[in-house]
Structure formats: C-alpha cells, structure tokens
Write a protein that holds these residues in place. Structure first.
Motif, PDB file in Angstrom:
ATOM      1  N   GLY B  33       0.779  -1.232   0.000  1.00  0.00           N
ATOM      2  CA  GLY B  33       0.000   0.000   0.000  1.00  0.00           C
ATOM      3  C   GLY B  33       0.810   1.282   0.000  1.00  0.00           C
ATOM      4  O   GLY B  33       0.270   2.369   0.244  1.00  0.00           O
ATOM      5  N   TYR B  34       2.085   1.194  -0.295  1.00  0.00           N
ATOM      6  CA  TYR B  34       2.906   2.405  -0.317  1.00  0.00           C
ATOM      7  C   TYR B  34       2.686   3.205  -1.598  1.00  0.00           C
ATOM      8  O   TYR B  34       2.436   2.631  -2.677  1.00  0.00           O
ATOM      9  N   ASP B  35       2.830   4.528  -1.452  1.00  0.00           N
ATOM     10  CA  ASP B  35       2.739   5.426  -2.602  1.00  0.00           C
ATOM     11  C   ASP B  35       4.088   5.592  -3.280  1.00  0.00           C
ATOM     12  O   ASP B  35       4.164   5.911  -4.467  1.00  0.00           O
ATOM     13  N   GLY B  36       5.150   5.428  -2.501  1.00  0.00           N
ATOM     14  CA  GLY B  36       6.479   5.673  -3.039  1.00  0.00           C
ATOM     15  C   GLY B  36       7.495   4.670  -2.547  1.00  0.00           C
ATOM     16  O   GLY B  36       7.297   3.982  -1.535  1.00  0.00           O
ATOM     17  N   ILE B  37       8.596   4.584  -3.271  1.00  0.00           N
ATOM     18  CA  ILE B  37       9.718   3.743  -2.893  1.00  0.00           C
ATOM     19  C   ILE B  37      10.969   4.610  -2.908  1.00  0.00           C
ATOM     20  O   ILE B  37      11.226   5.328  -3.876  1.00  0.00           O
ATOM     21  N   GLU B  38      11.709   4.588  -1.795  1.00  0.00           N
ATOM     22  CA  GLU B  38      12.977   5.309  -1.741  1.00  0.00           C
ATOM     23  C   GLU B  38      14.064   4.300  -2.072  1.00  0.00           C
ATOM     24  O   GLU B  38      14.238   3.312  -1.356  1.00  0.00           O
ATOM     25  N   ILE B  39      14.778   4.575  -3.141  1.00  0.00           N
ATOM     26  CA  ILE B  39      15.728   3.583  -3.658  1.00  0.00           C
ATOM     27  C   ILE B  39      17.142   3.885  -3.185  1.00  0.00           C
ATOM     28  O   ILE B  39      17.698   4.950  -3.461  1.00  0.00           O
ATOM     29  N   GLY B  40      17.703   2.936  -2.464  1.00  0.00           N
ATOM     30  CA  GLY B  40      19.106   3.026  -2.072  1.00  0.00           C
ATOM     31  C   GLY B  40      19.972   2.578  -3.230  1.00  0.00           C
ATOM     32  O   GLY B  40      19.767   1.501  -3.793  1.00  0.00           O
ATOM     33  N   CYS B  41      20.965   3.401  -3.578  1.00  0.00           N
ATOM     34  CA  CYS B  41      21.737   3.135  -4.800  1.00  0.00           C
ATOM     35  C   CYS B  41      22.899   2.192  -4.542  1.00  0.00           C
ATOM     36  O   CYS B  41      24.071   2.580  -4.612  1.00  0.00           O
ATOM     37  N   ALA B  42      22.567   0.969  -4.222  1.00  0.00           N
ATOM     38  CA  ALA B  42      23.578  -0.061  -3.982  1.00  0.00           C
ATOM     39  C   ALA B  42      23.144  -1.336  -4.674  1.00  0.00           C
ATOM     40  O   ALA B  42      21.959  -1.523  -4.986  1.00  0.00           O
ATOM     41  N   ALA B  43      24.113  -2.229  -4.905  1.00  0.00           N
ATOM     42  CA  ALA B  43      23.786  -3.558  -5.409  1.00  0.00           C
ATOM     43  C   ALA B  43      23.015  -4.290  -4.324  1.00  0.00           C
ATOM     44  O   ALA B  43      23.283  -4.076  -3.140  1.00  0.00           O
TER      45      ALA B  43
END
Lengths: 278, 278, 278, 278
Positions: B33-43
């Motif tokens: 149910g999230y509106d957004g995803i915060e993407i960590g820039c790692a493998a």
C-alpha cells in the motif's frame, strides 16, 4: 605465534566513525606490538582506485620503517558495489572479479602474501546451486590471476552475514572445486560462534589447508572480553603447526569502539594464553 | 499523507541477507500500500553502473505498472569507495561528487524528484572546519548539476553514524552556505533519538525547508514497535503542510528483519495515527 | 485452511513431563477444534514397537469417533537410537531406515498421508558430503517403500538442531537427488527464524513442492505469543493454494508448558489472521 | 578425589550437534586430565545394539591406552522408546528393563562398576503409587541381573525432568523397597537446585549410601560458571569419605556449548576448590 590486526575498526567500514588514516594505524599497531596488519580495502585506508603508485610506495616504506608486515588483505563486501562474486547480476560479478584482481595487485605492491575470499550470497529468486557455481567460477579466475603474483586466496565461511559458504566443509568444497594450487581456507571464530559450532574443531578439520584465521569473541569483542574460551583454538593452532598470522577481526561493528584498546587487550589476552599451551 | 519505504532492508546493504531483487521490492511495496519507494543506490538494486538504459527503462515501466513512485534516492555511504564528500582524500571527494551526479542521472531516468545528501564525516587528523568546507563545495557542485534536471538535494543530519552535520541547524547552515535554490533539508527520527532530541521540534525548526523525512523507531524498528511516540511528529508535519513523502528507513540494521512485516506494520501504525491528527 | 497440532508437547519427548496418553490427546485436540493431529512416533504415544494391530485399530477408531485426522507422522530424532539417516555408523543408518519403514506402516494403519523426513546430521570426523550422500540413499530407500503405501515423504530443513539440510534449497536439492515422485518438502518457521531468514519466502521458493508446514513462534511459543508476524506466511500459503495441514509444532521444549493452552491460543491466533487474508 | 565427565555434551543427546565419536571423546577427556568417563548409552557413542563384541573390545583397549576408566554408564531417558521403567504401558516397561540389562552387559564389557537408574515418570491418567510400584519392580529385576556382574545400580532423583523420585528420601526409599545389596543412591546438583534445596545436605542425608554424584552449576553450566558455591558440597564429600567419581554432567542442554572448554573449566574449578578443603 605471529599476530596481526584487521583495520576495519580503524576505518569507516562498516561503521563510519571513529576512523584513522592508514599511516596512523600502521604506527599504532606496530606500537602495540603486532607483527602484521590485515588491510581492509576500503576508503579511507585502501580503496585501490584512490592509491596511485607513489602512494603505495609510501605505505610500503612506512610498513618497513615500523617493522610490521601487510600480512593479508580483503575487499569490503556489501556497500554500494556489492562485491558479491555469487551475484546473479552479470555486471556485479564481472566488477567483483576485476576488483579482486585489483586487490591482488595492491597486495602484491605491499608485499602481502594472502588475500581473503568472501564467497558471496544469493538473494531471493536465485538458487543456492546457481550462486555456488557463480562463486566457484569467480574464485577460479581470481586464483589464476593471483597465482602469477604468488598470492594465496583463502576461502572464508561467513555464516553470520551470508548464506552460501557457511561451514568448514563448504569452504573446503569450494576450494576443491575451484581446483587451484594457491587456494586455501580460513575461518573466523565469530562466524563459528554464530553457528553454535566449536572453533577448535574447525582448525583440525581444515588442517593443512588452514592458511589464515580470524579471532573474535562473541559480539565482535576483543578475545577475552566476550566469554569465549580461546585456549582450545590456540592449542589446536599449535597442534597443527599453524604458521600464518593469528589475526584479530574485532571491534568494528559498534560505533562506541576504542580501536587502540581493542587491539591491545586482544594481544595481551592471547599472549597470556600462549604460555599455557602444551 | 503520502508514504514511502526505503529499500535498504530489502537489499544487501549494510547487512547482506535477506535480500530481494528490485523488481520484487517494487511489487511487494505496492501490494502493501505504499505510494512511493525510496531507492538506495547499492547492489543488487540500483548501483548506477550496473544499470544500463534498457534496464532503467524496465524498472520505470514496472514502477508505472504497479502504480508506485520512485519518490527519492540516496547513495550508500561507507563501504569500499567511502562516498564521503567531506573526505580529505582528493580522489575520494572527486569520486563521491561524480557518484552523486550519477545518482542524479538515475533519479532523473526513474522520475525521482529528490536525492538525499549525507554530508560526510572527518577522520582523525582532519579538522572539522576543513571537512565542512569540503562538504559545502561538494554539495554546491552536486546541486548545480541536479538543478538542470529539476532534482532537489536534501541535506540530512546523521549524528548516529557521522560527526559533521549532526543537528537541524547544521543542516540548515550547510544548505545556506551552498546557496543553491534546489537544496532543502530533511531529518531522520533515528538520528534525532540518538541525540536525545525531540523529532517534532525538528519539523518546526526546519519548517518550509523540510523537503523530506525519515521515520524510524528506536533501534531501527518499525514505527510503533520500539516505543517512540509518533503522534507529535505526525501532527507537526500536518501543521507545516508537509507535502513530501513520509518515508520509513527501518529494519535494515539487523539480519533477523522480515522486510514485508516491517513495511506493513510501519504503514498500519502511521495510518492509524493519521486519524488522530487535529 | 486445515489445522493440525503436533503431539510432542503432550508427550514425554524431548521433555519428560507433563505427558498424556494418546487417547487423551486425540480427545483434547478435537475439542479445541483441530482438523488434524500430527503424531510424534515416541513413547508413550506411538513408538511403533509398542503398538500391536489391536491397539492401532483402537486408535484409528478413536480418531474417527472424534472426527480428527492423523494428518502426518514423524520419528523422534536423537535420543538413544539416534535415528540419524546420515550417520557414518552403518548400524545406525540401517536401523534408521527400517524405523522409517515401520513409521510408514504405522502411518498407513492410521490413514496418515504424510511422513516427515529429518535428514540427519554429521559429527566430527565425518564430512558433510559423505553425510549428504548417506542421507540421500536413506531417503531414496524410505520413499520407495512409502510409495507402495501412497504415503508422501517430506524433507524438512532443521537448521536449529542439525547441520545438513539447513535451507529451502538444501531440502529441494535432496528431494531432487533422491528422485522419487512421492517426495516433497516442508519447513518449520522456527528453523527459518533460527537462520534469520523470512518464512514467507520459503513458501514461495518451495511452491508446489511444499507439502507440509510447521508453524512456531520464536522460542517454540504458540503463534502470536513470541513476536513473529504470521500474516505474511499465511498469505503466502493462500497465494500458492496450499492444501496441506497448517501444523503447529510448539510448546514442547519447556517443562513449564501448558499443552491445552498452547494448542488453543495457536489456533485462535491463526484463525484470526485468516480473516485478514487477501 | 577422582573426577569423571559425562559424555552427553559430546554426543547428539539431547541436542543433536556438535557431536563427536566416542574414540575422540576418550582421547580428549584423558588429555584434559579426567580419571573417568561416564558413558551415556545413546548413538553415536554407545547405543548397545550398534556395538558388537569387536567394537566393544576396541573401545576397552582405547580406554586402557589413554588411561581413563569407564567409571559409570546410564541409558538415555526419553526419546523414541521412552525408557520409562515406571510406564503404565507394559511393552515400554518390558523393553526398558531389558534395555537396562543390555546397558549392564555393556558396562561389564567395558569394566564399568556403576549404572545409574532414572526411576521414570508417570503421565496423566496413571497414579503416582502405581508408577512407584512399577519402578520398584523394574529396579529389583535390573539389580538382580546386575548383581551377577558385580555392578552397582544408583537411584537418582531427577526432579527437573520427571515427577516420581524427586528427593534424597525418595531415592533412599526406593533403594530400600527394591531391597538388593547392590543398589545405592546418587544425586545431581542440578536437580537439587531446581528444587531450591541445598546440595551439601543431600550428601549428609545419603551418607554411606551415596555411591555416585553429578555436579552441575545452574543452567547446566560448568561448575564455577553459573553462580553456585561448590565448596560446601565438596567439603561434604570429603567429610563422608566419598570414594566414587565426582562426575560432571554439564553443557549438554545447549547447542552453543563448547564441550572441551566445559570439561576443562569444570575440572580446573573443582581442583582449585579441593585445595581449600579442611
């Protein structure tokens, strides 16, 4: 026995502070009485791509001046680039193999005989068998490169952090499957404790293939500070005529660590036990 | 309120397992149910150098399909390359600035409006003032680059991990000294708790400059699982008409985390509180 | 969903008291509302050699009378005879295989469709590979015997107690290597938690091969009493159309357990969650 | 004082790993300095039915070679066959009596003078009096058999695990009711601590009938590691001229045990106390 100390707890990996320049760490560990320094290949100490030839030469001269050997070296697993040699992502595997070669070059430049191999991990959606095969292939290529530089690659079971090479037998199997003469195995008491297994058994099981060792008490505390009995593992090392560096990999998982204290207390405890060996 | 969830606890940073492919994470967070995803820039999720144009396009399409926004992005501080924009090592600073630009490019490709700025740390032998100046310079260059892509850079105080930008005022000062219109500030309740300060105070102090926020309970537990009272900080966000994403950065510091549970329980708790706001 | 309850915590294995006759356990579990009973093959309940044909007939009639199925059966690993199908001691392996056949016979007599397979463990001086091979051979012989009686053998990873089949992939590999059509896999959330892994992932990874499951909260507490979030694993079971018995294996590791309470609280918690599934 | 060490914590009973072959255990306990080894009759060490005449001869020779006595022996209570001499199930009682005779034979073959008797337990639906009578009958038959082989049977109160013989007086009563000259009593400090009673009192109460003893600190820790004061019990043993083996039964209830450390630390602690006795 020869003793060495791993630099993580003086670096900003994986906890960012406190941290010290590599030059400072060399001086301090020598002063405390270590024979060797195990260099973690991460900033600010030894990310290979930040160290040009001149810088490497300076570090080598400092090691000589302070009469301490760069006894072993290891990449920084995890973090941005992953450095997972078992990754199902081709780009990550390729980068990781190249990175290990670059670490081997740095090891060669600093007169380091041993590079550690963390065999990687598999993530949801990748099978254990595929990851295993990727890692064997990566290890083979790395070891072939290292052979030309007379460097030994040591496979380490890392059960606490990963899920691929978890036991003494896993490490020995991977060594055998890669099939290169310059591959050995090692273990870290911390990971053995995580598995509720017995560190001295690992020494006897690995036997002549044991080329390196990490000592850590429970919770990455200095040997003698966390409750593990180190006498059996020290006796086992003597029993098999281990001639590598007894290396502490401790103190780095907590920001509240005092690196010099951890280094000194570890050495005092183990030298005290050495007198009780049969 | 719009809610987002940070990917660290689904990635192998800083703990290596369990981890999931980015595609799986997008599907799961959308389902929860999230509106957004915060993407960590790692493998294995989003190390920019492992993602070619085609791959970025696929991720973008998946985000659209699952109706979830890539709400923000951040580099992985520490690890091998350091990524310390305040480092006294020129090579590290240069790499870090370039890396932030590469993260900005990735953000642009995925339609992400916000990139977080961890201002770095100083190590033994470097002065606080020098590190501060290095970081202001790095930030300025990064923000200028990001401005062309309509991306906002948010300065985050990270007292628990570092030693340079530690408070709300530190973040505001750095923002002002860099002097770019596309710089804002943010904070993480976890770091505020580390300093024994009051999260809702940070909201009012940062006010209109607050462009982003991280919510975490004590010990990086899901909000509602660790004992912090989140009602005041939620009320404060409403009071200042905060229109960014309320973003969870939780669960990633322990191997025993169950990411889906952490994500669901966080959201349930905060949505429950939202009904109580005046 | 169909629910079953394992008898250990009503038996004297591995803790000796409190214990109840099998007849009493059948009545109680039926009264609490269970659809099935998983019978541990140990005294005083169901050590096969203490149960003659007449006694078996009585138990079967009691199950019918109380409208509860003997849903699955398992031997008691450890204890005097060991029951280690991976043992390097030939006499132990032979006894263990015969014992599994005797358990299969008992299962057949009581109308039980499923027998669990604990793949064993290796001790100091035996290699992991040899133990693995022994266990595959044992499993193959047991499954061939069970096939004639239409009984499915389920391989269970038991990381917390043993060291051979530890993960979902280990179980799947062993299933494949034994190569019999009546072998499936299962898992116990307790062992997954011991490995710091995510139970719902095991459901999706095992997929159609998942024929059985054990639910337990941390510390062998009843689901809902120990802190684990059971919603994801229940949702995952529904997602894959699991049609086996959701079986509690709880409460047996502590003398202070109250078996009826453990049985009732487990069922209440899971039936409550079932209403929340999508 | 003569010291012995019980093998459970080197076996897979009741916790499955780590475990060691009996040959390895003999060597290790001798090396640590023990005079005796108490052998638990379970796989992989000494399940009587896995040990043919040749194998028994080899173990006996190894004991002689390493100059350590098989000081006592005991069956593995619980587990599959139950081994409950007080069971209301006739088949179980019969098997248990026969099993004790088989243990007596093994003891005889290895030159072991003492076999321990765990008097059993009663389950829901059986009365305490009936169970008591069953156990007295079983004990009588076992002791008569053992008498011919010059072996002493020691009745042990096991309050922590069972519910029949719980106190010093229970053990003395059962000894008297069985009425055989080769029956004595013993106790385990662990069970005394469970009852919140005083171990040294047990020594004086049992007096000349005390033929054996188990020492364990709280939580089955090595003496000296768990907080109990062992000086009074050691003094009491000296006061009554105890001439049996002071036997550790420790470390076996947790998978995280390190058997060699437990064995060494126990012995060091008690030998240290011995110097303080009056």
């Amino acid at each position: 026995m020869k003793y060495a100390f791993n630099t993580w707890c003086y670096s900003s990996f994986p906890v960012w502070v406190p941290a010290y320049p590599i030059e400072e760490v060399i001086k301090r560990l020598s002063g405390i009485g270590y024979d060797g320094i195990e260099i973690g290949c991460a900033a600010p100490h030894a990310w290979p791509y930040y160290l040009n030839a001149e810088k490497r030469k300076e570090i080598k001269e400092l090691l000589d001046k302070y009469n301490i050997k760069a006894s072993s070296m290891l990449p920084a697993p995890g973090g941005g680039p992953g450095a997972n040699p078992a990754s199902s992502i081709t780009e990550e595997r390729n980068w990781t193999v190249q990175h290990y070669k670059d670490v081997v070059d740095l090891a060669s430049d600093l007169g380091t005989p041993t590079v550690l191999y963390v065999a990687g991990w598999y993530i949801y959606g990748t099978s254990q068998q595929d990851a295993w095969k990727y890692s064997v292939d990566s290890l083979t290529e790395i070891a072939e490169y290292a052979k030309k530089k007379n460097i030994t690659i040591c496979v380490e079971p890392t059960s606490s952090d990963s899920n691929l090479v978890q036991t003494a037998d896993d490490a020995l199997n991977m060594m055998e499957q890669a099939g290169q003469s310059n591959i050995g195995v090692m273990f870290d008491t911390f990971h053995v404790l995580y598995r509720n297994e017995v560190p001295s058994d690992y020494v006897y099981t690995m036997g002549k293939n044991l080329k390196h060792i990490h000592l850590s008490d429970y919770n990455r505390l200095a040997p003698g500070q966390g409750g593990m009995d180190f006498l059996p593992v020290m006796q086992a090392l003597k029993d098999i005529d281990f001639d590598g560096y007894v290396t502490m990999e401790v103190g780095f998982s907590s920001r509240s660590t005092h690196p010099d204290s951890v280094a000194r207390l570890s050495l005092e405890h183990l030298k005290g036990l050495e007198k009780q060996l049969k």
